[in-house]
Design an enzyme around this catalytic site. Sequence first.
Site, short mmCIF file in Angstrom:
data_model
loop_
_atom_site.label_atom_id
_atom_site.label_comp_id
_atom_site.label_asym_id
_atom_site.label_seq_id
_atom_site.Cartn_x
_atom_site.Cartn_y
_atom_site.Cartn_z
N TRP A 139 33.10 39.16 41.21
CA TRP A 139 32.02 38.99 42.17
C TRP A 139 32.13 39.91 43.38
O TRP A 139 31.15 40.12 44.09
CB TRP A 139 32.02 37.54 42.69
CG TRP A 139 33.38 37.07 43.13
CD1 TRP A 139 34.26 36.34 42.39
CD2 TRP A 139 34.04 37.34 44.36
NE1 TRP A 139 35.43 36.14 43.09
CE2 TRP A 139 35.32 36.75 44.32
CE3 TRP A 139 33.67 38.04 45.52
CZ2 TRP A 139 36.24 36.82 45.37
CZ3 TRP A 139 34.58 38.11 46.58
CH2 TRP A 139 35.85 37.51 46.48
N ASN A 140 33.30 40.48 43.66
CA ASN A 140 33.46 41.13 44.97
C ASN A 140 32.68 42.43 45.11
O ASN A 140 32.24 42.80 46.20
CB ASN A 140 34.94 41.33 45.32
CG ASN A 140 35.69 42.13 44.28
OD1 ASN A 140 35.36 42.14 43.09
ND2 ASN A 140 36.75 42.80 44.71
N HIS A 164 29.48 38.44 33.46
CA HIS A 164 29.69 38.53 34.91
C HIS A 164 30.28 37.22 35.40
O HIS A 164 30.31 36.20 34.70
CB HIS A 164 28.37 38.85 35.61
CG HIS A 164 28.54 39.78 36.77
ND1 HIS A 164 29.50 39.61 37.74
CD2 HIS A 164 27.86 40.92 37.11
CE1 HIS A 164 29.42 40.58 38.62
NE2 HIS A 164 28.44 41.39 38.28
N GLU A 237 41.93 46.10 35.08
CA GLU A 237 42.09 46.46 36.49
C GLU A 237 42.26 45.15 37.24
O GLU A 237 41.31 44.37 37.36
CB GLU A 237 40.88 47.26 36.99
CG GLU A 237 41.14 47.93 38.34
CD GLU A 237 40.69 47.10 39.53
OE1 GLU A 237 41.57 46.45 40.16
OE2 GLU A 237 39.50 47.09 39.83
N LEU A 238 43.47 44.91 37.73
CA LEU A 238 43.83 43.58 38.23
C LEU A 238 44.09 43.60 39.74
O LEU A 238 43.54 44.43 40.45
CB LEU A 238 45.02 43.07 37.43
CG LEU A 238 44.85 43.15 35.90
CD1 LEU A 238 46.10 42.67 35.19
CD2 LEU A 238 43.63 42.37 35.45
N CYS A 271 40.51 44.60 45.77
CA CYS A 271 41.83 44.80 45.16
C CYS A 271 42.57 45.96 45.81
O CYS A 271 43.79 45.95 45.90
CB CYS A 271 41.70 45.05 43.66
SG CYS A 271 41.06 43.65 42.74
N GLU A 375 48.90 38.49 46.81
CA GLU A 375 47.72 39.19 47.31
C GLU A 375 46.94 38.28 48.25
O GLU A 375 46.66 37.13 47.92
CB GLU A 375 46.83 39.62 46.14
CG GLU A 375 45.59 40.39 46.57
CD GLU A 375 44.76 40.87 45.40
OE1 GLU A 375 44.03 41.86 45.57
OE2 GLU A 375 44.85 40.26 44.30
#
Length: 472
Positions: A139-140, A164, A237-238, A271, A375
């Site tokens: 969502w970002n 999504h 992609e984390l 991220c 994070e």
Amino acid sequence: MSASGPDAEPFRSINPYSGETLGEFPYLEIAQLDAIIDRAHAGFEQWRERSAQERADIVSRAAELVRERADDLARTISAEMGKLVGEARWEIEVSADILRYYGDNGPRFLEPEHLDIAEGGDARVVYEPLGVLLGIEPWNFPLYQVVRLAAPNLVAGNTILLKHTSTCPMTALKIERIFADAGTGEGVYTNVFLRTRDVERVIAHPSVQGVALTGSDAAGAAVAEQAGRHVTKCMLELGGNDPFIVLDSADLESTVDMAVQGRMFNTGQSCVASKRFFVPEDMHDRFVDALAARFSDYAPGDPMDPETTLGPLSSEEAADGLLEQVQDAVDKGARVVVGGGRPPGPERGPAGSRAFVQPTVLTGVTPEMRAFSEELFGPVAVVHQVADADEAVRMANDSPYGLGATIVGSDAEVAQQVARRVESGMVWINAPTLTQADLPFGGIKRSGFGRELSRMGMYEFVNRKLVRTVPS
């Protein structure tokens, strides 16, 4: 992946600022899935037969439509996930640039590569599409993340099923409409309101040849396990816990400007946001004071208002989780220089939302605190005082993540040397980690594997086939 959590509810669009429910959308039933995947495969059989230039022209048309519909897209993105409307417009412009980049360059990237070989004859590598791909996006950056996957792969000849996030269904539908209106045709790009528990069913389908996920490392591990079980190519992609290493600073104000931009863009929900700041002893206190002063200038408000400087996080739950991490650090001895809670005012904040978190600076964070290694997905900066570059690199690398990094220094060669020692997929020198269409994007360690964007992003989901002709 668990069937718990948001799967119990329909896709629901909730404005995190006002709390208003904008719309609800039902999940796909299992009985519908096979037919949708079959349509995507049928679409692939036709799409792959079109020339690379034809496919690229359609992707270029999608770029035009993104720009034409920028106002509507910006309002929808801002309403669904709380992004400042000006930052939503930036995301839209970057997304259009990515689509245009692959529209302009994709056919060239797909041209056969002739190999120099010792023996006679001909050897070449040809690039062919794999088939149906499943994309799982967050969502970002609800438009940018999608086009990062879709643009190169549509030009390459693949077709896409796009799951999504459950919080941005209206944006998801608008993206699907853009590709349809650009001329992709049936089954080429399909939005799927897919339950998390049904993801493996899609991955297991024989027509699905790849899966790409942008999200948490926990979600990435689950998808990688499922993909491995079915021998399906995946790209991840984390998360990131990006370091911002200050080697020296002839201009403290400029350095703090970079720090603020690196930490606060998208309300810190990125991220590749700078999250851990490593500053030399002789400037640590001045840096902290200046950063805290800049953070104090932010005021919450309606993200649709161009004058607003601080938007809400994506949800009240996200704000609660971030403040729990901050409180854990405080309970174990960390110092809050500024912020540390929700903005002052009415109990539920602007427009009734409790999704706001004050921009926060923490110092004295130590390894037993969650904020040291986890994070922090929001406007919280952790500043560490270091003796020298060696200590900064050691602490920066003491992380399970390795996505991006920023290095600030006046000596370009020294900064380059430090950059080579930092364990990350990307390093930006004298600028916060950013993104652009012609630069590769991706990480190492628990930040994932594979690359998106640039020429590299063209080849993640293609068959690099050797064709060798031996002289008769």
